[in-house]
Structure formats: structure tokens, C-alpha cells
Design an enzyme around this catalytic site. Structure first.
Site, PDB file in Angstrom:
ATOM      1  N   ASP A 146      42.056  38.438  33.661  1.00  0.00           N
ATOM      2  CA  ASP A 146      41.494  37.100  33.479  1.00  0.00           C
ATOM      3  C   ASP A 146      40.097  37.130  32.892  1.00  0.00           C
ATOM      4  OD1 ASP A 146      43.576  35.492  34.102  1.00  0.00           O
ATOM      5  OD2 ASP A 146      42.920  34.960  36.110  1.00  0.00           O
ATOM      6  N   SER A 462      49.037  33.607  47.797  1.00  0.00           N
ATOM      7  CA  SER A 462      50.134  34.402  48.352  1.00  0.00           C
ATOM      8  C   SER A 462      50.487  33.951  49.767  1.00  0.00           C
ATOM      9  CB  SER A 462      49.761  35.888  48.351  1.00  0.00           C
ATOM     10  OG  SER A 462      49.585  36.359  47.040  1.00  0.00           O
TER      11      SER A 462
END
Length: 727
Positions: A146, A462
Site C-alpha cells: 500500500d 480480520s
């Protein structure tokens, strides 16, 4: 020896052992402690509604104490769900079918900032993933960057070049520690004494190549690495970049020892007009890109600093995933996060013993643990549908998944390893399609992040995704082998520990007060006990409020000579004393039964109090500020750079407060308040009497001061050093 009850699958791929002794002791304690808590709350309420006539009853302070004790009891009740049925699992990977029958695995690794996530550390994780003991043609490694950093992409090329030597070496000699940095350090545990002279020569050659590899990465731009980003960055953002660093089709004719898995670099598009979605967005991009490249039915997600320590972890996970009795509803296999740099005197509780040696085992005895963010093997289809409606998402695929025909084709059962084959001219087309799948606009108008893929509802992508999977009916298992499957680097100073916990607290508490609260949303979708587990995680930040009350109100009343607890001679005092002792002894039993010591118990007690009135409090404030619209969502990346000076302090059991001064303000104020009230209260008690009435509050203040002593000492030393520097 603990009494156990063992069950196994028909094919003996795995066994489940119920810890009967610990479970029995836990249930007996739950009953005993629940009765005592009921008496304690009854005492508070009865005195509140029927105060003594002769006394000047402190009703306001009494209400505060009742609220605090109610919160603590509420969270304690949730905690017992972890202790209801603890299990251990073992696997037999040697009983797995041949390599040709094994399903494919795609490995996802995410990085965002090489200043906080060192490139060498990231590349070691990549190399360790490429070295997994799994058929290379059924393994693919994807790195999401990223940061869009050209250094990272060039480093992957260097890592692939080194892996061409390293991976065959590991396979040839059966090396277990397949992270090169760990192998050539004190953390390696391979028995090399039985290896001959030929091995030593090859090892020396590999070590020389690794040192060259390290110098190349550490020198950065000095060795031809361009330090600019992968593509031109402007106020308008940057386009996506996807590059196949190593194509495993290139060595299809080589023997198995020399084969390497597919290695792909992915930098998704960034535009200021589109939401970034942080790690969840990166993982969903990898889901789509890998869908048109390899489309493996299972995914391994790793943090960039969590390397593969046991090359057999994929085979261990497959012992559960391909078991016909479990696979239909099994979403993921979670391995524990274990850290190689944890000190014996773990002052920050960096090993998270309570989570990985108690709570996860307890959840495994229900319908499985939650997702931890790293070290889990996930079924790809679990991210698209419920276990009873696996094909429902195909009814209107473009509405849900976007307008990519190639990606939709992968959803229709095209799970063969390598959608593009050797000799085909479709590779360029697939790369073009992959770039399209990595654009910001692709997700617009789809269900990515809401109903499919990793959820965007919470920064803890998550954990929240795992929660939703359990709500949909999926199950999970917890695999804790003797040899750690994955090893990472934990925080070794107060600042990083606080930043990390603040992020977790804010994310979890946000879930607790949202429409997805375990008290409402989960109750109808999973068992009550399992929803209580999630209730603990989402509401444990309320401990900060209870701790503040307990750290302020009794001390003020002690200073003024106002009693909030029964007299020592009163039978009710025994109830309070036993509740306090029962809680501490239960914690001590869990610590000792999981391999800890008395020092471990004391460290956990201390850091629990510290975290509750610092990072946890700030996390709750973050949620409140966001709720009233003052602040937005802020992603705080944990620093993974190891400072040798900080590491030395941590090993010596000394707290490092550099950069954490703001976090420490509530704690310093609380401890200062306790010291002042303690001294004033003791003086009043000595000169005016009242030991019988005030002993409870006197002991509480003393206990808080005793827990805080090393921390206050560390802050005082830090202030002295700063004054000397100014002089």
C-alpha cells in the site's frame, strides 16, 4: 496429569482432546464465584435502598461503587464462556493424501510503510512463505504494497533471486527454520551436528549470498534501487501496479527441489476521492487479483513481520480442511501468534498468554476461535456465502462482485491451479484484467466489504470478518502445535504497546455498540456461550470506567473517613475478601497451568491495570469522539522497527515510556491521587481510629500503589534524565 477425553476423525488426520480437569475446576469455580458475586451485589443494593438510619450514608459514592462492581461482574460473566470447555488439537499430516490431491493455497502478505515495516523483514516473510513444504505448483505468494514503493518491488526481485538458491537448499537438507534471517541467528533450532562437510560448504555459500542480499536491501538507493514510488504520485493519487516477479511456469521442467511458487507484487490504486479501506481493502484486492491468477480454494494471511517458522503449517491446516466430517462448515484454521523476542520477564504481556493459551482454547471448544489478523488458513468461498448457500452469490454475480467476466468465471468453480497455462498468450490479458480489479472504482456499487470479502465495517478487519463468518454458520478450529508455525516481533516499549491496544480497543468497542453487537445481532445466529465470548472482546473496554471509579472514589472516601466496605468484624467483609482472593487465585491457576510463573501472574496483573486506565480509556474516547462527529477513522500502523536500546531495556524488565507520555497522564494522576489519599487516610486512621471500618479502602489503595510502583519509578527516572539533558 490432567484428565482428558480424546476424539478423532475417521481418517485420523486430527484428534481433539477435551481438558477435563481444567474444565471441571473452571465450572466449579464459576458456580462458587457467581454465588459470591450475587451476595456482593445484594449487599450493595440492599444498603442503597435501605440505608442505615444512624449513619450519614454516602449514597452518591455507593452508587458509583455499585456501577463499578456491576461492570466488573458483567465482564467477568462473559469471561467464563472461555473456561466452559477447553480443548487441544493435534494433527497427523503424514496421513494426508499425495501432493497431487492437495488443494492449492494462496499466501497474502500486506505491507504499507517501509519506514515502520523494514523491507528486509518483509522479504524474509516472503521467502519463508515461498519455502513452505507444499507442492510449489499449488502455492502462490502475493504481496500487497500500500506504500506503492519501488524499493519494495525491487526487493521482491532480489528475494526471488535469493529464493532460487535458498528453497532448494532447505528442501535438500530438510531445514525447518526457513526464514533466512532466523536461520542465521540465535533463533534457529535446526540440528546441524549430523550434517557433513558438503552441507557446511553449501551453507557457507548460502550465507554469503544472504549477506549480499541483505546489503543490497539495506543500502536502498545506493545499489541501484530507485527510492521513488512505483508510479508517479500526485494529488490525484496513483494507478495500480501488478507485476509477476516469479512465474512458476518458467521452471516446470525442473525437478521438484528447484521449483518455486508464483510470486506476485500488487500495489492497488489510490485516489483521494475514494475511501482507502486500509488492510481490508488490500486483502479484498488480493482476493480478486489472485482469483484470476491462481484462484486457490484456500488462503493463508500473514502480517509482513510474521514469518513461517514451521514449513509444514499448510499441511497441518489441510488435516482439518480436507476432512470430510469438518470441511463443509469449516471456514478457517487459526494458528497462535507467537513472538521470538518475548523476554522471560514479559513486563508488557507481549506474549498475550491469556488469549492464546486460554481464551482461544475455550472458543475452540465451542465453534472455534476468532480471526487474529495473521496466521490463518481461510477457505476462499467462506468470504462469499454461508455454508448452506455456497452458490447463492452466483445468482447475480455482477451486482455482488463487479463487472469482471474473468473474475466471475473463477467463481464458477474454475479452481484449477493456473488459470493461465504455459504457452498461452493470455498472460498479458490477465495482467490487464488484474489491474482493472485493483482499481478504486471497481468496488463501487458492489457488495465488496459489506456482504462479501473482508468487512469494511471495522478497522479490525480480520476479527470482525471472523465474527460475521461465525454468525453465518461457519466454524473454525485452533491449532497450537509444539513448534510455532509462525513467529513474529512484538512491541517492546510502552508507546507501541499503547498505540496497538488503543486501535484494538476502539475497533472492538465500536462493534459492541453498533448494530452488530454480540448482545443483539449474534444471539440469534450463534450459541449464547459463543456470543458471550464475543461480548467479552467488545465490552471489555468498559473495564476502564470501572477501574477509574475504583481508583478514585474509595480513596477519596478513605481520605475523608467515609467507609464504603463492611467492617473487618462484619461477616459481609468475608464475602468481599473471598471474591477478591477468588479472582486472583483463578488467574494464578490459569497462569501456572499454562506454563507461567508467579512473576508472569504479577506482570499480567500490573499491565492489565495500566492498560485499562491508559490505552483502553483512550480507545473508548476515540469511539465516543467518532460517534459525536469530532474525529473520523484513523489508521495507526504499529512500528515494527527494532530499537536495540529499547530491546535491552525490555529484556532487563525496565519500562520504556519514550513517546508514551500522553498515554501515561491518566495513570500518573490516578497513582498520585492514590498516594495522596493513602497518606492522608492512614494519618487520619492512626490519630482518629477507624481501622476496623477503613481497612478495605486502605488495602485497596496500597494494592494499586504496589502494582504501579515500577511504572512510577520509571517515569521519575525518565524525568530526571530529561532535566539533566536540559541542564
Amino acid at each position: 496429569m490432567a484428565m482428558t477425553k480424546t476424539t478423532s476423525s475417521d481418517h485420523l488426520l486430527h484428534t481433539t482432546t477435551v481438558q477435563q480437569l481444567r474444565t471441571t475446576i473452571n465450572r466449579a469455580h464459576i458456580l462458587f464465584h457467581s454465588i459470591l458475586i450475587s451476595f456482593l451485589l445484594y449487599y450493595r443494593l440492599s444498603r442503597l435502598f435501605n440505608p442505615p438510619i444512624d449513619d450519614d450514608f454516602p449514597s452518591t459514592a455507593w452508587v458509583f461503587m455499585f456501577v463499578s462492581e456491576l461492570i466488573i461482574s458483567f465482564i467477568w460473566l462473559f469471561t467464563q464462556s472461555f473456561r466452559w470447555r477447553l480443548v487441544l488439537r493435534s494433527v497427523s499430516p503424514e496421513r494426508l493424501p499425495g501432493d497431487k490431491a492437495l488443494p492449492g493455497v494462496d499466501v497474502f502478505i500486506c505491507t504499507a510503510d517501509r519506514k515502520k515495516e523494514p523491507t528486509l523483514e518483509v522479504m524474509n516473510t516472503v521467502i519463508s512463505a515461498m519455502s513452505l513444504d507444499y507442492p510449489p505448483e499449488k502455492l502462490a505468494v502475493y504481496l500487497s504494497d500500500d506504500g506503492g514503493d519501488r524499493v519494495t518491488m525491487k526487493a521482491m526481485e532480489e528475494a526471488a533471486a535469493f529464493a532460487r538458491r535458498w528453497v532448494p537448499f532447505c528442501r535438500k537438507y530438510g531445514i525447518k527454520t526457513r526464514c533466512p534471517e532466523a536461520y542465521f541467528s540465535v533463533f534457529a533450532d535446526d540440528d546441524l551436528s549430523i550434517r557433513g562437510a558438503k552441507f557446511q560448504v553449501e551453507e557457507e555459500n548460502i550465507k554469503t549470498r544472504y549477506e549480499q542480499f541483505k546489503k543490497c536491501l539495506e543500502s536502498g538507493g545506493d545499489d541501484g534501487f530507485c527510492t521513488e514510488n512505483v508510479n508517479t504520485i500526485s494529488v490525484n493519487g496513483r494507478p495500480p501496479v501488478i507485476r509477476v516477479i516469479h512465474d512458476s511456469r518458467e521452471n516446470e521442467d525442473d525437478d521438484n527441489a528447484a521449483k518455486l511458487p508464483l510470486l506476485v507484487y500488487v500495489s492497488r490504486e489510490k485516489r483521494p476521492s475514494y475511501p482507502h479501506r486500509f488492510k481490508a481493502g488490500a486483502l479484498n484486492t488480493l482476493l480478486r487479483v489472485s482469483g484470476v491468477f491462481t484462484n486457490s480454494p484456500y488462503i493463508l494471511v500473514l502480517d509482513c513481520d510474521m514469518y513461517c517458522n514451521d514449513p509444514t503449517s499448510a499441511r497441518q491446516a489441510m488435516c482439518f480442511h480436507i476432512d470430510a466430517n469438518k470441511s463443509s462448515s469449516l471456514a478457517f484454521v487459526q494458528f497462535p501468534q507467537i513472538f521470538y523476542n518475548v523476554s522471560k520477564n514479559d513486563i508488557y504481556d507481549a506474549q498475550a498468554r491469556s488469549a492464546y493459551k486460554t481464551k482461544w482454547q475455550g472458543m475452540d471448544g465451542l465453534r472455534g476461535p476468532l480471526l487474529c489478523g495473521t496466521g490463518f488458513y481461510l477457505k476462499r468461498m467462506a468470504l462469499y456465502a454461508s455454508p448452506t448457500q455456497e452458490d447463492s452469490f452466483l445468482l447475480q454475480p455482477k451486482v455482488s462482485f463487479g463487472i469482471s467476466d474473468k473474475f466471475i468465471a473463477s467463481l464458477r468453480g474454475n479452481n484449477g491451479q493456473y488459470i493461465f497455462k504455459k504457452g498461452e498468450s493470455s498472460s498479458d490479458e490477465l495482467l490487464k484484467e488484474a489491474h482493472f480489479l485493483a482499481t478504486c472504482a471497481f468496488e463501487k456499487g458492489t457488495k465488496w466489504g459489506s456482504e462479501i470479502g473482508f468487512s469494511y465495517e471495522c478497522l479490525l478487519e480480520s476479527t470482525f470478518t471472523g465474527y460475521l463468518l461465525h454468525c453465518k454458520g461457519w466454524t473454525s478450529v485452533y491449532c497450537y502445535p509444539k513448534r510455532p508455525s509462525f513467529l513474529g516481533c512484538t512491541t517492546i516499549d510502552m508507546k507501541d504497546a499503547m498505540v496497538q491496544l488503543r486501535k484494538w480497543t476502539a475497533g472492538l468497542f465500536q462493534i459492541g455498540i453498533s448494530k452488530f453487537s454480540p448482545l443483539t445481532y449474534a444471539m440469534s445466529r450463534m450459541s449464547i456461550i459463543q456470543s458471550m465470548c464475543y461480548g467479552y472482546f467488545t465490552f471489555h473496554p468498559l473495564f476502564s470506567l470501572a477501574f477509574l471509579i475504583y481508583g478514585v472514589v474509595p480513596q477519596l472516601c478513605f481520605y475523608k473517613g467515609i467507609s464504603l466496605y463492611p467492617k473487618v468484624t462484619d461477616p459481609w467483609f468475608l464475602v468481599f475478601s473471598i471474591v477478591w482472593a477468588s479472582s486472583l487465585l483463578q488467574h494464578l491457576y490459569e497462569v501456572v497451568s499454562s506454563g507461567g510463573s508467579l512473576r508472569t501472574w504479577w506482570n499480567e496483573q500490573r499491565i492489565w491495570m495500566v492498560k485499562s486506565v491508559t490505552a483502553t480509556l483512550f480507545g473508548c474516547l476515540d469511539v465516543f469522539m467518532k460517534w459525536i462527529g469530532v474525529t473520523g477513522t484513523v489508521f495507526r500502523l504499529t512500528n515494527k522497527v527494532i530499537d536495540k536500546q529499547k530491546l535491552e531495556k525490555y529484556k532487563n524488565g525496565k519500562f520504556d515510556f519514550s513517546g508514551a507520555e500522553l498515554f501515561m497522564v491518566p495513570l500518573v494522576m490516578l497513582v498520585t491521587w492514590n498516594i495522596a489519599c493513602f497518606m492522608g487516610g492512614v494519618r487520619k486512621m492512626l490519630f482518629e481510629g477507624g481501622f476496623n471500618e477503613m481497612f478495605g479502602q486502605c488495602f485497596l489503595s496500597f494494592f494499586i500503589i504496589a502494582l504501579s510502583y515500577p511504572i512510577i519509578g520509571g517515569l521519575v527516572k525518565k524525568n530526571r534524565k530529561e532535566r539533566r539533558k536540559k541542564k
